[in-house]
Write a protein that holds these residues in place. Structure first.
Motif, PDB file in Angstrom:
ATOM      1  N   MET A   1       0.841  -1.205   0.000  1.00 20.18           N
ATOM      2  CA  MET A   1       0.000   0.000   0.000  1.00 20.18           C
ATOM      3  C   MET A   1       0.877   1.256   0.000  1.00 20.18           C
ATOM      4  SD  MET A   1      -3.123  -0.451  -0.430  1.00 20.18           S
ATOM      5  CE  MET A   1      -4.257  -1.803  -0.458  1.00 20.18           C
ATOM      6  N   GLU A   2       1.988   1.210   0.736  1.00 15.43           N
ATOM      7  CA  GLU A   2       2.876   2.391   0.777  1.00 15.43           C
ATOM      8  C   GLU A   2       3.437   2.673  -0.616  1.00 15.43           C
ATOM      9  OE1 GLU A   2       3.002  -0.009   3.071  1.00 15.43           O
ATOM     10  OE2 GLU A   2       2.280   1.196   4.773  1.00 15.43           O
ATOM     11  N   ASP A   3       3.841   1.598  -1.295  1.00  9.83           N
ATOM     12  CA  ASP A   3       4.419   1.813  -2.627  1.00  9.83           C
ATOM     13  C   ASP A   3       3.356   2.234  -3.648  1.00  9.83           C
ATOM     14  OD1 ASP A   3       6.943   1.485  -1.776  1.00  9.83           O
ATOM     15  OD2 ASP A   3       7.143  -0.615  -2.414  1.00  9.83           O
ATOM     16  N   LYS A   4       2.133   1.783  -3.421  1.00 10.22           N
ATOM     17  CA  LYS A   4       1.036   2.252  -4.296  1.00 10.22           C
ATOM     18  C   LYS A   4       0.855   3.766  -4.118  1.00 10.22           C
ATOM     19  CE  LYS A   4      -1.601  -1.881  -5.108  1.00 10.22           C
ATOM     20  NZ  LYS A   4      -2.106  -3.067  -4.471  1.00 10.22           N
ATOM     21  N   MET A   5       0.904   4.175  -2.867  1.00 10.20           N
ATOM     22  CA  MET A   5       0.800   5.614  -2.571  1.00 10.20           C
ATOM     23  C   MET A   5       1.946   6.354  -3.255  1.00 10.20           C
ATOM     24  SD  MET A   5      -0.910   7.812  -0.792  1.00 10.20           S
ATOM     25  CE  MET A   5      -0.960   9.167   0.343  1.00 10.20           C
ATOM     26  N   ARG A   6       3.135   5.821  -3.145  1.00 13.63           N
ATOM     27  CA  ARG A   6       4.315   6.475  -3.744  1.00 13.63           C
ATOM     28  C   ARG A   6       4.168   6.573  -5.261  1.00 13.63           C
ATOM     29  NH1 ARG A   6       7.402   3.451   0.428  1.00 13.63           N
ATOM     30  NH2 ARG A   6       7.900   5.121   1.880  1.00 13.63           N
ATOM     31  N   TRP A   7       3.680   5.481  -5.856  1.00 19.88           N
ATOM     32  CA  TRP A   7       3.518   5.481  -7.325  1.00 19.88           C
ATOM     33  C   TRP A   7       2.497   6.543  -7.737  1.00 19.88           C
ATOM     34  CZ3 TRP A   7      -0.449   4.776 -10.818  1.00 19.88           C
ATOM     35  CH2 TRP A   7      -0.068   4.598 -12.148  1.00 19.88           C
ATOM     36  N   LYS A   8       1.392   6.585  -6.996  1.00 20.02           N
ATOM     37  CA  LYS A   8       0.369   7.581  -7.343  1.00 20.02           C
ATOM     38  C   LYS A   8       0.910   9.001  -7.195  1.00 20.02           C
ATOM     39  CE  LYS A   8      -4.218   5.799  -7.345  1.00 20.02           C
ATOM     40  NZ  LYS A   8      -5.582   5.928  -6.806  1.00 20.02           N
ATOM     41  N   TYR A   9       1.721   9.203  -6.157  1.00 16.32           N
ATOM     42  CA  TYR A   9       2.321  10.524  -5.960  1.00 16.32           C
ATOM     43  C   TYR A   9       3.230  10.880  -7.141  1.00 16.32           C
ATOM     44  CZ  TYR A   9       5.549  14.080  -4.347  1.00 16.32           C
ATOM     45  OH  TYR A   9       6.320  15.217  -4.279  1.00 16.32           O
ATOM     46  N   GLN A  10       4.067   9.938  -7.543  1.00 15.23           N
ATOM     47  CA  GLN A  10       4.991  10.223  -8.656  1.00 15.23           C
ATOM     48  C   GLN A  10       4.228  10.518  -9.947  1.00 15.23           C
ATOM     49  OE1 GLN A  10       8.102  10.867  -8.369  1.00 15.23           O
ATOM     50  NE2 GLN A  10       8.339  10.161  -6.260  1.00 15.23           N
ATOM     51  N   ARG A  11       3.219   9.696 -10.247  1.00 14.76           N
ATOM     52  CA  ARG A  11       2.422   9.909 -11.471  1.00 14.76           C
ATOM     53  C   ARG A  11       1.752  11.291 -11.442  1.00 14.76           C
ATOM     54  NH1 ARG A  11       0.521   9.573 -15.348  1.00 14.76           N
ATOM     55  NH2 ARG A  11       2.578  10.385 -15.783  1.00 14.76           N
ATOM     56  N   TYR A  12       1.236  11.631 -10.271  1.00 14.46           N
ATOM     57  CA  TYR A  12       0.581  12.922 -10.072  1.00 14.46           C
ATOM     58  C   TYR A  12       1.576  14.056 -10.324  1.00 14.46           C
ATOM     59  CZ  TYR A  12      -1.388  16.654  -6.987  1.00 14.46           C
ATOM     60  OH  TYR A  12      -1.839  17.821  -6.443  1.00 14.46           O
ATOM     61  N   MET A  13       2.731  13.986  -9.659  1.00 13.12           N
ATOM     62  CA  MET A  13       3.711  15.066  -9.803  1.00 13.12           C
ATOM     63  C   MET A  13       4.219  15.167 -11.238  1.00 13.12           C
ATOM     64  SD  MET A  13       4.126  16.953  -7.228  1.00 13.12           S
ATOM     65  CE  MET A  13       2.375  16.813  -7.314  1.00 13.12           C
ATOM     66  N   GLN A  14       4.405  14.015 -11.879  1.00 12.34           N
ATOM     67  CA  GLN A  14       4.905  14.045 -13.261  1.00 12.34           C
ATOM     68  C   GLN A  14       3.980  14.875 -14.149  1.00 12.34           C
ATOM     69  OE1 GLN A  14       5.084   9.816 -13.846  1.00 12.34           O
ATOM     70  NE2 GLN A  14       7.100   9.632 -12.865  1.00 12.34           N
ATOM     71  N   ASP A  15       2.687  14.636 -14.046  1.00 14.32           N
ATOM     72  CA  ASP A  15       1.743  15.341 -14.927  1.00 14.32           C
ATOM     73  C   ASP A  15       1.495  16.779 -14.472  1.00 14.32           C
ATOM     74  OD1 ASP A  15       1.650  12.979 -16.250  1.00 14.32           O
ATOM     75  OD2 ASP A  15      -0.342  12.387 -15.566  1.00 14.32           O
ATOM     76  N   TYR A  16       1.354  16.953 -13.175  1.00 13.44           N
ATOM     77  CA  TYR A  16       1.092  18.302 -12.632  1.00 13.44           C
ATOM     78  C   TYR A  16       2.253  19.248 -12.963  1.00 13.44           C
ATOM     79  CZ  TYR A  16       0.138  21.908  -9.100  1.00 13.44           C
ATOM     80  OH  TYR A  16      -0.099  23.099  -8.453  1.00 13.44           O
ATOM     81  N   LEU A  17       3.478  18.767 -12.706  1.00 18.13           N
ATOM     82  CA  LEU A  17       4.637  19.635 -12.932  1.00 18.13           C
ATOM     83  C   LEU A  17       4.909  19.834 -14.423  1.00 18.13           C
ATOM     84  CD1 LEU A  17       6.835  18.254 -10.024  1.00 18.13           C
ATOM     85  CD2 LEU A  17       5.674  20.474 -10.088  1.00 18.13           C
ATOM     86  N   ALA A  18       4.552  18.833 -15.233  1.00 20.55           N
ATOM     87  CA  ALA A  18       4.692  18.995 -16.688  1.00 20.55           C
ATOM     88  C   ALA A  18       3.789  20.126 -17.166  1.00 20.55           C
ATOM     89  CB  ALA A  18       4.334  17.690 -17.393  1.00 20.55           C
TER      90      ALA A  18
END
Ligand code: SGN
Ligand code: CA
Length: 537
Positions: A313-330
């Motif tokens: 679950m922690e790594d799922k959270m981390r993955w979602k965070y990374q995907r989110y930041m990738q698109d938001y910051l792009a």
């Protein structure tokens, strides 16, 4: 003799006219242009002038390097259309009536562009307004209907509706540059509102930024795994957690087909949640545009299919965070490039010398802090908003200001800068003393906040509060009656509600009295709270 007389009369008239013309030119030259740049949901954590741990934004930063950076700028109600209504009217939500994104904006109200127009300015508004009606007081507008589209967006204009092919941030900028360069009446000073849709959810980048940022990895906020202990019911029940409320399709760009193929996934999200959303911006793309997005979407989906169910679950959270930041910051990277194009134009044309450039957002945003996305709360990441102002004639370059300033103050600031008198019922304070470095003339030490959109998407409970540089006292009401107090200096992450702490009882008492004073000063009351509850039932 007669001839002589008429010669002198002509000469006199000529001299008078020449002086008058010169005066009017001087008057014109003295009034500054205003370029108001606003993005939608741009967190200050994602501007390198504030902090470069996530992204470099060299162009937005230029405004601060050549002007002033506000580190305690905040909003009165952290949500889109209400913030815009406050900016335009110079009044709190409970006075201008735009309490949430749903209630209509009352267009009979005076907005500051109308005052600029009446005072001889050339005015325009391009981009996202989000009122459901067209702006008043602008000589020209090109407005995205409602939330607007990232791809091939539609625009409402005075001449009817139109669709423009391309990526929204580039298009709004092209239109703005065209207005500045060609369309406007250059004999008048201008007041232009250039308002981006990005980086609003679903954080849909341009194809090349999508590819570039999908390969990046970002540092996590310390409170990513916040469990909301020492906080009240509102934080515990809000629906904006990355793991449990962020949608696979709509937000993380997982295709419905991928999830169908995988069968059951955890945490489970009903198909309708991801199916519908994914196709939003993507479905507007033409075949050529889709072909640029597809390879990146494919590789995200392949990785998801092969790995998701194996993650903790922690790594799922981390993955979602990374995907989110990738698109938001792009998305932000595109905004920054485009702001750079506009600043370059101002410099090349010489307009920069007498133009006030403002960069802000309609509110802040959570970038994984407290495990969240979205905004609404009085807690810092959504309550504070970026504010950078450049005005070569008045602001000392590279300065910063930590006073409690609000979006409520913008209208009166711009009006004073343009020597237009502000209506006496506007509720803000002109930032002019701060811009000029005359801080001793600034007396405000606390601001008032009130959020209303509940029950609604993200389920953030109604609350109001007072914020000083040191403390934040909040009252959640409606279906709870809870108070929270945060020590902003000792607990900047706002993880520890000290409302019940015996050491803070004197502070609670003082702040409650001060909050009541602010409610009186700004004409808010329990009666109004009830009224707004009634009309939103
Ligand atoms: C949409 C978003 C929400 C967001 C609101 C308000 N969902 O409903 O996440 O909080 O707008 O945003 S989405 O399905 O459209 O992505 S606001 O900026 O307009 O206030
Ligand atoms: Ca917004």
């Amino acid at each position: 003799m007669v001839h002589r007389k008429s010669f002198f009369t002509v000469l006199l008239l000529w001299v008078i006219t020449a002086i008058a013309c010169k005066q009017s030119l001087n008057t014109k030259d003295q009034r500054p242009n205003i370029l108001f740049i606003m993005s939608d949901d741009h967190a200050y954590q994602a501007i390198s002038a504030y902090s470069n741990h996530l992204i470099e934004t060299p162009n937005i930063d230029r405004i601060a390097h050549e002007g002033m950076l506000f580190t305690n700028a905040c909003v009165t109600n952290s949500i889109c259309a209400p913030s815009r209504a406050t900016i335009l009217t110079g009044k709190h939500t409970h006075i201008n009536g735009k309490i949430n994104n749903i209630q209509p904006f009352d267009t009979t109200q005076v907005t500051f562009p109308q005052l600029f127009q009446q005072a001889g300015y050339e005015t325009a508004m391009y981009g996202k307004l989000h009122f459901g009606n067209n702006p008043k007081g602008v000589d020209d507008f090109m407005i995205l209907p409602d939330q607007g589209n990232y791809i091939n967006p539609n625009f409402n204009t005075p001449k009817g509706d139109t669709t423009i092919v391309g990526y929204v941030s580039d298009i709004i900028t092209d239109l703005t540059l065209n207005w500045l360069n060609k369309k406007r009446n250059k004999t008048k000073p201008f007041m232009m509102m250039y308002m981006h849709k990005a980086p609003h959810r679903p954080w849909w980048p341009s194809p090349h930024k999508f590819k570039e940022f999908a390969a990046k990895n970002f540092p996590e906020p310390v409170s990513l795994f916040d469990d909301y202990t020492n906080r009240g019911t509102a934080a515990k029940t809000a629906e904006m957690n990355l793991l449990t409320h962020m949608k696979y399709g709509h937000d993380s760009k997982i295709r419905p087909e991928t999830i169908n193929e995988m069968g059951e996934i955890t945490p489970y999200v009903p198909p309708v949640e991801w199916g519908e959303g994914f196709y939003g911006p993507y479905n507007r793309a033409n075949a050529q545009q889709k072909s640029l997005y597809d390879p990146v979407i494919d590789s995200i989906n392949t990785w998801f299919k092969n790995n998701w169910m194996k993650l903790s679950m922690e790594d799922k959270m981390r993955w979602k965070y990374q995907r989110y930041m990738q698109d938001y910051l792009a998305c932000i990277s595109s905004v920054d490039d485009n702001v750079g194009r506009v600043l370059d134009y101002l410099k090349e044309s010489g307009l920069d010398k007498n133009t006030i450039v403002v960069y802000t957002s309609d509110q802040g945003f959570y970038l994984g802090e407290h495990g969240w996305f979205d905004k609404r709360f009085i807690y810092d990441e959504s309550f504070k908003t970026p504010l950078l102002i450049r005005w070569p004639k008045q602001i000392k370059p590279g300065t910063s200001c930590d006073e409690m300033v609000q979006n409520l103050d913008f209208a009166q600031t711009f009006l004073e800068a343009a020597q237009i008198s502000a209506p006496s019922d506007m509720q803000g304070e002109s930032l002019m003393p701060l811009l000029k470095g005359e801080d001793e003339k600034w007396t405000r030490d606390a601001v008032y906040y009130h959020y209303y959109e509940y029950p609604s998407v993200h389920m953030v409970k109604r609350h109001y509060g007072i914020v000083t540089k040191e403390y934040k006292l909040v009252h959640f009401y409606y279906d709870v009656n809870e108070w929270e107090l945060y020590n902003r200096k000792k607990d900047p992450q706002e993880m520890n509600n000290v409302y019940e702490d015996s050491n803070y009882q004197e502070t609670v008492k003082e702040l409650k009295a001060k909050l009541e004073d602010l409610r009186v000063k700004y004409k808010d009351s329990e009666k109004l709270d009830q009224h707004f509850i009634e009309i939103t039932k």
